[in-house]
Write an enzyme that holds these catalytic residues in place. Structure first.
Site, PDB file in Angstrom:
ATOM      1  N   CYS A 123       0.895  -1.150   0.000  1.00 57.26           N
ATOM      2  CA  CYS A 123       0.000   0.000   0.000  1.00 57.26           C
ATOM      3  C   CYS A 123       0.935   1.201   0.000  1.00 57.26           C
ATOM      4  O   CYS A 123       1.986   1.165   0.627  1.00 57.26           O
ATOM      5  CB  CYS A 123      -0.834  -0.033   1.283  1.00 57.26           C
ATOM      6  SG  CYS A 123      -2.010   1.299   1.355  1.00 57.26           S
ATOM      7  N   TYR A 229      -7.631   6.825  -1.459  1.00 54.92           N
ATOM      8  CA  TYR A 229      -8.228   7.988  -2.107  1.00 54.92           C
ATOM      9  C   TYR A 229      -7.378   8.479  -3.260  1.00 54.92           C
ATOM     10  O   TYR A 229      -6.204   8.109  -3.388  1.00 54.92           O
ATOM     11  CB  TYR A 229      -8.406   9.129  -1.096  1.00 54.92           C
ATOM     12  CG  TYR A 229      -7.114   9.603  -0.467  1.00 54.92           C
ATOM     13  CD1 TYR A 229      -6.255  10.462  -1.160  1.00 54.92           C
ATOM     14  CD2 TYR A 229      -6.733   9.190   0.801  1.00 54.92           C
ATOM     15  CE1 TYR A 229      -5.060  10.879  -0.602  1.00 54.92           C
ATOM     16  CE2 TYR A 229      -5.537   9.599   1.370  1.00 54.92           C
ATOM     17  CZ  TYR A 229      -4.700  10.446   0.662  1.00 54.92           C
ATOM     18  OH  TYR A 229      -3.513  10.835   1.217  1.00 54.92           O
ATOM     19  N   HIS A 260      -3.535   7.222  -3.276  1.00 57.75           N
ATOM     20  CA  HIS A 260      -3.223   6.316  -2.168  1.00 57.75           C
ATOM     21  C   HIS A 260      -3.962   5.006  -2.419  1.00 57.75           C
ATOM     22  O   HIS A 260      -5.189   4.971  -2.389  1.00 57.75           O
ATOM     23  CB  HIS A 260      -3.672   6.951  -0.845  1.00 57.75           C
ATOM     24  CG  HIS A 260      -3.482   6.053   0.345  1.00 57.75           C
ATOM     25  ND1 HIS A 260      -4.211   6.174   1.495  1.00 57.75           N
ATOM     26  CD2 HIS A 260      -2.650   5.021   0.558  1.00 57.75           C
ATOM     27  CE1 HIS A 260      -3.837   5.269   2.370  1.00 57.75           C
ATOM     28  NE2 HIS A 260      -2.893   4.538   1.819  1.00 57.75           N
ATOM     29  N   HIS A 354       4.277   1.942   1.969  1.00 55.62           N
ATOM     30  CA  HIS A 354       4.294   1.943   3.431  1.00 55.62           C
ATOM     31  C   HIS A 354       3.834   0.646   4.095  1.00 55.62           C
ATOM     32  O   HIS A 354       3.602   0.624   5.278  1.00 55.62           O
ATOM     33  CB  HIS A 354       3.636   3.199   4.026  1.00 55.62           C
ATOM     34  CG  HIS A 354       2.279   3.539   3.534  1.00 55.62           C
ATOM     35  ND1 HIS A 354       1.891   4.811   3.230  1.00 55.62           N
ATOM     36  CD2 HIS A 354       1.221   2.765   3.303  1.00 55.62           C
ATOM     37  CE1 HIS A 354       0.641   4.792   2.834  1.00 55.62           C
ATOM     38  NE2 HIS A 354       0.209   3.575   2.877  1.00 55.62           N
ATOM     39  N   GLY A 404      -2.707  12.788   4.356  1.00 52.16           N
ATOM     40  CA  GLY A 404      -3.553  13.155   5.491  1.00 52.16           C
ATOM     41  C   GLY A 404      -4.843  12.374   5.436  1.00 52.16           C
ATOM     42  O   GLY A 404      -4.941  11.321   4.810  1.00 52.16           O
ATOM     43  N   MET A 406      -9.220  12.608   4.875  1.00 51.28           N
ATOM     44  CA  MET A 406     -10.166  13.333   4.056  1.00 51.28           C
ATOM     45  C   MET A 406     -10.347  14.773   4.560  1.00 51.28           C
ATOM     46  O   MET A 406     -10.755  15.002   5.692  1.00 51.28           O
ATOM     47  CB  MET A 406     -11.491  12.602   4.134  1.00 51.28           C
ATOM     48  CG  MET A 406     -12.481  12.980   3.100  1.00 51.28           C
ATOM     49  SD  MET A 406     -13.877  11.867   3.227  1.00 51.28           S
ATOM     50  CE  MET A 406     -14.468  12.256   4.857  1.00 51.28           C
ATOM     51  N   SER A 410      -1.878  17.164   3.545  1.00 54.11           N
ATOM     52  CA  SER A 410      -0.871  16.119   3.413  1.00 54.11           C
ATOM     53  C   SER A 410       0.489  16.805   3.419  1.00 54.11           C
ATOM     54  O   SER A 410       0.570  18.014   3.227  1.00 54.11           O
ATOM     55  CB  SER A 410      -1.055  15.369   2.103  1.00 54.11           C
ATOM     56  OG  SER A 410      -2.296  14.712   2.087  1.00 54.11           O
ATOM     57  N   HIS A 429       3.694   7.445   8.191  1.00 47.04           N
ATOM     58  CA  HIS A 429       3.067   7.224   6.880  1.00 47.04           C
ATOM     59  C   HIS A 429       1.758   7.992   6.706  1.00 47.04           C
ATOM     60  O   HIS A 429       1.249   8.094   5.609  1.00 47.04           O
ATOM     61  CB  HIS A 429       2.847   5.736   6.638  1.00 47.04           C
ATOM     62  CG  HIS A 429       1.575   5.192   7.229  1.00 47.04           C
ATOM     63  ND1 HIS A 429       1.292   5.246   8.575  1.00 47.04           N
ATOM     64  CD2 HIS A 429       0.508   4.589   6.661  1.00 47.04           C
ATOM     65  CE1 HIS A 429       0.118   4.696   8.795  1.00 47.04           C
ATOM     66  NE2 HIS A 429      -0.396   4.292   7.666  1.00 47.04           N
TER      67      HIS A 429
END
Lengths: 506, 185
Positions: A123, A229, A260, A354, A404, A406, A410, A429
């Site tokens: 991921c 997202y 992501h 990550h 970050g 929603m 970030s 992460h």
């Protein structure tokens, strides 16, 4: 698990400085090394509350508190240095999420643990830049959000639109981003800006079950659900002008796209299959762990090697997945602005993993050692001049992308020498969960959450609007606290902050 | 191993039965014949409990078999709203384990697999037809239809079933069985 009253538990935890704590040997049985975790004043409260709750008699929970999990990892055979908890840590399956641990490959008892990688293998986060500015995108924000949502398959039950058959999948698993390049989905330079150049060479698709391949095939090129997202973001603040310019970011207001996602059902099944295999290997090799969830196998055993090869295939799957969505995002932007992705300068700034285990060289007590580094909910953060980072970032250190939640910001950080020495080149992460999903669902209303996004000027497209409260910022730790702790501790350095203007979620 | 079974599809619109061929590749499941009368819709006996990153399924019933069925429904209920699911197909699955916990684990894993790839089945009714606790073997009829975006509201994706804090409680005197399973999402 050793259960002591809370005040006695605290005797094993010692404050090192304003942003880190040591977990002493003895906190859990058989600890081979110490543990350490990085927190600031706000985050330490969450850590200690979790421990206090677990100390209450009659407490029956699914997961151990994060500090206990760090200590249990410190008891695994072959661990070197320290078991490290990053500021975004929260309890997870076996290993806490936000835990990293390194094992000496040349020690025959050393282990590899799928729980130390996580279910969503590789991921990660990818950041694309554009040469557009906020003023270019604001007027068409809703349209471009809709266009991205239409291009990228999102949410539970969605299927990929990149044509794929079983043979293509085998090749993609072996070749990673080289497959995406060959098929014309990415640019050659994209590979340069990925960890491992987007391909783990030890991947062996024959070590992957048919079940995993069947789950993976329809899902390639899909975003997924949960915390995954795609966001359109605007550079909000630049802390390190030189590093930012190396990433092609000249000033605030510049527009980026952050993706992501991970290895989807493919990786989940690889992890599930490996856990079943490893239970058997543990009995055979008489490996003792403090927690049944820390299923593991010796690195050099058949199970250990098979897992590493299958995990590498899943890592390749994830890179192809993110690459497919890169392609779709570029198409969406190109159509909206009636130009080409090339002319929009939509280069990949970097792509971080990550949830992965990697073979790396590190200095341990003054000696160079080959280690298997597990990072679960932790990002690699190599310092300037490290041979494994691309030429463009040799002077700045590796970019670290911290997504970050929603509606919150970030960050982009860079790796430091101190991080290399203290945490085997690892940092945080993301934000890390603070509230349970069920609690978020009870306490928050999805209409309020959506309304607030609107007030903040964020266009939002979600596949399951009724679940947005599970991902609302209140459900997470404050990402700024997390990043500031990493910066203050010196394990990575702040480079810039990004703020979302459009969010696409599962 | 490749097997061919003659499966039958029940067509709601004209009540006619159409023959279909189903290819079974290494998977102990097949499409089976069914009539509307054979589908049961028991009352909901499950709930979702608190968990930091994941979700804990809590299901119960007067028998262990019922608690298992309810637990499977709880998982599907997290992926969509079950009232939108029409029953058009029936698939039979098999699951085996070494003990009770692993039987439950593999039962849920089979259901997740049924949803994750061909036939992408989302179920609104489960009927365990064989519940063998000596050899730890389950056969279950799964009623539902292929998941379709637009028709079925999208809930959250289930990544994996876990053994973490799995509990199977049988209280023969109170006539109540309960199961707790954490699913990774």
């Amino acid at each position: 698990m050793v259960v002591r009253p809370y005040d006695q538990e605290l005797k094993y935890i010692e404050k090192i400085n304003s942003h880190s704590y040591r977990i002493k040997v003895g906190f859990q049985p058989n600890m081979k090394v110490e543990g350490i975790f990085y927190v600031n004043n706000h985050l330490e409260k969450l850590m200690f509350d979790e421990l206090r709750n677990a100390c209450r008699p009659g407490q029956m929970g699914g997961f151990l508190p994060g500090v206990k999990q760090i200590a249990n990892v410190a008891a695994l055979p072959g661990i070197v240095g320290r078991s490290v908890g990053l500021p975004d840590i929260h309890s997870g399956y076996g290993f806490a999420i936000g835990n990293m641990a390194a094992f000496d490959i040349n020690d025959p008892t050393s282990i590899v643990s799928p729980g130390g990688v996580g279910f969503d293998i590789n991921c990660g986060v990818r950041l694309l830049r554009t040469n557009l500015f906020e003023k270019d995108v604001q007027p068409v924000k809703e349209q471009i959000a809709q266009s991205l949502f239409d291009h990228i398959p999102v949410g539970v039950g969605s299927k990929g639109i990149i044509p794929m058959n079983a043979k293509d999948l085998e090749e993609a698993l072996e070749m990673g981003m080289d497959w995406s390049l060959r098929e014309g989905y990415v640019w050659a330079e994209d590979k340069e800006h990925c960890e491992e150049y987007g391909r783990m060479l030890n991947a062996d698709p024959s070590k992957v079950s048919m079940r995993a391949k069947k789950r993976g095939l329809p899902q390639l090129g899909t975003l997924g659900a949960g915390n995954h997202y795609a966001e359109i973001q605007v550079v909000d603040e630049i802390y390190d002008k030189f590093a930012a310019s190396k990433m092609g970011i000249e000033e605030t207001g510049q527009v980026c796209v952050m993706i992501h996602s991970g290895s989807r059902g493919f990786g989940h099944q690889v992890a599930t299959d490996a856990l079943v295999q490893m239970e058997k290997a543990m009995k055979r090799d008489k490996i003792e762990t403090n927690d049944r969830q820390l299923a593991c196998a010796r690195i050099n055993s058949t199970e250990g090697q098979d897992y590493l090869k299958a995990m590498a295939a899943a890592a390749n799957f994830a890179w192809v997945n993110r690459s497919s969505m890169t392609f779709l995002s570029r198409q969406a932007f190109a159509k909206q602005f009636k130009t080409t992705p090339d002319d929009l300068d939509m280069h990949v700034i970097y792509d971080v993993s990550h949830n992965v285990a990697k073979v790396e060289e590190h200095m341990v007590n003054g000696k160079q050692k080959t280690l298997l580094v597990h990072r679960k909910g932790a990002t690699r953060a190599f310092p300037p001049h490290h041979p494994l980072i691309p030429v463009d970032y040799q002077l700045t250190g590796q970019p670290v992308l911290v997504g970050g939640t929603m509606g919150t910001c970030s960050y982009v950080l860079t790796g430091t020498e101190q991080g290399m020495n203290e945490t085997f080149g690892s940092t945080c992460h993301g934000a890390g969960r603070a509230l349970s999903r069920a609690k978020s669902r009870r306490n928050l209303d999805y209409l309020d959450v959506l309304e607030r996004m609107k007030t903040l000027g964020i266009a939002i497209r979600v596949a399951s609007p009724k679940l947005v409260m599970e991902e609302a910022p209140e459900s997470y730790k404050n990402v700024t606290d997390v990043v500031d702790t990493c910066h203050a501790a010196g394990i990575s350095k702040k480079c810039m902050k990004l703020r979302p203007i459009a969010v696409i979620k599962g | 191993m490749s097997l061919f079974f003659a499966g039958v599809r029940f067509d709601k619109t004209n009540n006619s039965l159409r023959k279909l061929k189903v290819n079974l590749l290494n998977s102990p499941r097949m499409e089976v014949d069914f009539t509307e009368d054979s589908v049961k819709f028991p009352e909901q006996k499950f709930e979702y409990l608190d968990h930091t990153a994941d979700v804990q399924l809590h299901a119960w019933g007067s028998t262990l078999k019922e608690a298992f069925e309810q637990c499977g429904m709880a998982m599907f209920g997290y992926m969509t709203s079950l009232e939108y699911v029409q029953i058009k197909y029936c698939y039979q699955i098999e699951a085996t384990g070494d003990d009770l916990e692993s039987l439950l684990f593999h039962f849920l894993d089979e259901l997740l697999f049924l949803f994750s790839c061909e036939p992408f089945l989302i179920c609104s009714s489960l009927d365990i037809t064989k519940f063998d606790l000596e050899n730890f073997k389950i056969e279950c009829k799964c009623y539902g239809e292929p998941f379709e975006i637009g028709k079925h509201p999208q809930g959250t994706e289930v990544k994996a079933i876990t053994y973490s804090a799995m509990q199977i409680v049988q209280k023969p005197e109170g006539n109540k069985c309960e199961v707790f399973v954490i699913i990774d999402i």
